[in-house]
Design an enzyme around this catalytic site. Structure first.
Site, short mmCIF file in Angstrom:
data_model
loop_
_atom_site.label_atom_id
_atom_site.label_comp_id
_atom_site.label_asym_id
_atom_site.label_seq_id
_atom_site.Cartn_x
_atom_site.Cartn_y
_atom_site.Cartn_z
N ASP A 1 29.67 36.91 -1.82
CA ASP A 1 29.76 38.33 -1.51
C ASP A 1 30.67 38.49 -0.30
O ASP A 1 30.49 37.83 0.72
CB ASP A 1 28.38 38.92 -1.22
CG ASP A 1 27.55 39.04 -2.49
OD1 ASP A 1 26.31 39.01 -2.40
OD2 ASP A 1 28.13 39.15 -3.58
N GLU B 1 22.96 45.75 -11.29
CA GLU B 1 22.05 45.56 -10.16
C GLU B 1 20.80 46.38 -10.45
O GLU B 1 20.89 47.58 -10.72
CB GLU B 1 22.71 46.08 -8.88
CG GLU B 1 24.06 45.44 -8.58
CD GLU B 1 24.04 44.56 -7.35
OE1 GLU B 1 23.09 44.67 -6.55
OE2 GLU B 1 24.96 43.75 -7.19
#
Lengths: 264, 214
Positions: free
Chosen positions: A21, A140
């Site tokens: 990330d 998500e």
């Protein structure tokens, strides 16, 4: 015994994927994506994982959609310079042009979340243009009920009101090649994967599902493998050297599943 | 030996370029015009995308004709993934469309294969590639026999003539074509540029193979 060995050899392998990330130029760590902490240079980590036998890498710019921009092509360019394994790139991809820039820079697949939820047909357009194998739906999800999960956009910041199973089915219908499924509840905790989430989505679709979020110990592997996921994305546990790629692969193998580079 | 990578808008050229360079290919060029082909000895045809669109592009730009002519004149070619599938006579992705017809046979959907247990399609995984020992490629490429390569495909190309099938991978009771070709024509269903060190190894073996042939 021989029949079992043969059957095992023909099975597909569980793919171990390193997830990076990114915020700006830095690899970050986040717990439930509040309080992002810089970890270091993503490329150093990526190179290390490549050398240690990771099967694939995922780069996600976690604040891209917030700032109305997309993952920088030159980051992908640098990332793929010495890494001869598949690379998935995502973060704020909003158009075919965004996707093509990243593919041209070296990404093999593009991952979309926010823009896809806002406009599912974008996924279909990308699939038509790039091929289903190049398009990953990044989902998500956060638990909203006993057997319910809600889809979130903006890297887990915005609730969408959409049920994860409905969305998973929809993205499959749009033609995406794979789903990257992240548990917002488990991400960054190291407490184990969201087994219920993994199981529910795997059952709902006929495309590969990569589960992400929560891996912290080798004991977390067996239960998630049993859900039928095709791959496991690991972030913090690798970045903070809790487990080595070799250990993880050996554990997957010991659990009776195939991995690249290891055989029973 | 002058080596070129054909750019017709359907490939991940950068990765291939870097991998070829790492594997020892000097003198690499990107070719986007069919008229340049005759300057080269060996060309790579990478491909990621939809067969019917790629077929249209090859026709429309004249690149298809140029490649066929190049092969007729003794040039060497390595096709990767969609590039390999384009060696066929035709494909069935979206609409039926023409390939380069370098090797007889059709590209078909993997869903139609008689798998014992249906795998998830697209097939996205690392599979060990097994050579047919009697195929001519075996002599030069057997170092990678049994090694795992990265596959990502929904369609497959099985040549009509068995002699053109060099290697396969086995999945749920079916042998899926992995390497096809003969002589100066080599087609790889997998991505050597995405298969780590073993992929680079294969590319360097290919370099030696073609040095000896061209």
């Amino acid at each position: 015994m021989e029949v079992t060995k043969l059957a095992l050899r023909e099975k597909q392998k569980i793919r171990l994927i390193g997830r990076l990330d990114i915020k700006g130029p830095r690899l970050i760590k986040g717990i439930h994506l509040e309080g992002l902490r810089p970890v270091g240079d993503p490329f150093d980590f990526a190179q290390m994982y490549y050398n240690e036998g990771i099967d694939e890498l995922i780069y996600i710019d976690v604040v891209a959609s917030l700032y109305e921009r997309s993952l920088k092509a030159d980051l992908v360019n640098t990332a793929t310079e010495h890494c001869f394994i598949p690379v998935v790139a995502g973060g704020g991809i909003r158009s075919i042009l965004d996707a093509q820039k990243l593919m041209k820079a070296g990404a093999d697949k593009v991952a979309l979340n926010t823009a896809a939820v806002r406009s599912p047909l974008l996924l279909a357009d990308l699939v038509k243009k790039l091929g289903s194998q190049s398009v990953v739906a990044s989902i998500e999800a956060k638990q909203s009920g006993e057997n319910d999960w809600e889809v979130y956009t903006e890297s887990g910041r915005e609730p969408s009101g959409i049920n994860v199973i409905d969305w998973a089915r929809k993205v499959e219908l749009m033609g995406v090649g794979e789903i990257l499924l992240t548990s917002i509840d488990k991400e960054g905790t190291g407490c184990g994967f969201d087994i219920g989430l993994a199981r529910s989505v795997v059952r709902a679709v006929s495309i590969p599902v990569i589960i992400s979020g929560g891996f912290g110990s080798l004991s977390h592997l067996q239960p998630v493998l049993e859900t039928g996921i095709s791959g496991i994305a690991v972030a913090d546990a690798l970045h903070f050297h809790k487990c080595s790629i070799s250990d993880i692969k050996a554990a997957i193998s010991a659990a009776g599943y195939l991995v690249r580079g290891h055989y029973t | 030996m002058k080596v070129g990578i054909v750019d017709f808008g359907f490939g991940n050229l950068k990765s291939l370029e870097r991998a070829l360079s790492s594997a020892g290919f000097k003198n690499l060029n990107i070719i986007d015009n069919g008229t340049e082909l005759h300057n080269f000895d060996l060309i790579f045809l990478p491909g990621v995308g939809v067969y019917s669109e790629a077929s249209e592009k090859l026709k429309h730009t004249g690149l298809g004709k140029a490649v066929k002519s190049f092969i007729r004149n003794g040039g060497g070619i390595v096709g990767i993934c969609l590039g390999m599938q384009l060696f066929s006579e035709c494909g069935n992705e979206i609409v039926k469309s023409d390939g380069l017809a370098l090797i007889e046979g059709e590209v078909k959907n993997m869903k139609n294969l008689p798998f014992r247990k249906k795998p998830l399609i697209p097939l996205v995984n690392w599979m060990p590639v097994k050579f047919k020992r009697k195929h001519e490629f075996y002599c030069d490429l057997n170092e990678i026999d049994g090694k795992e390569f990265y596959f990502i495909h929904s369609y497959y190309f099985r040549p009509t003539c068995e002699d053109y099938l060099a290697a396969t991978y086995r999945l749920n009771g079916v042998d899926v074509p992995a390497i096809v070709g003969r002589g100066n024509i080599i087609g790889l269903q997998f991505h050597p540029e995405k298969s780590g060190l073993v992929g680079l190894k294969l590319l360097s073996l290919l370099l030696n193979y073609f040095k000896g042939k061209l």
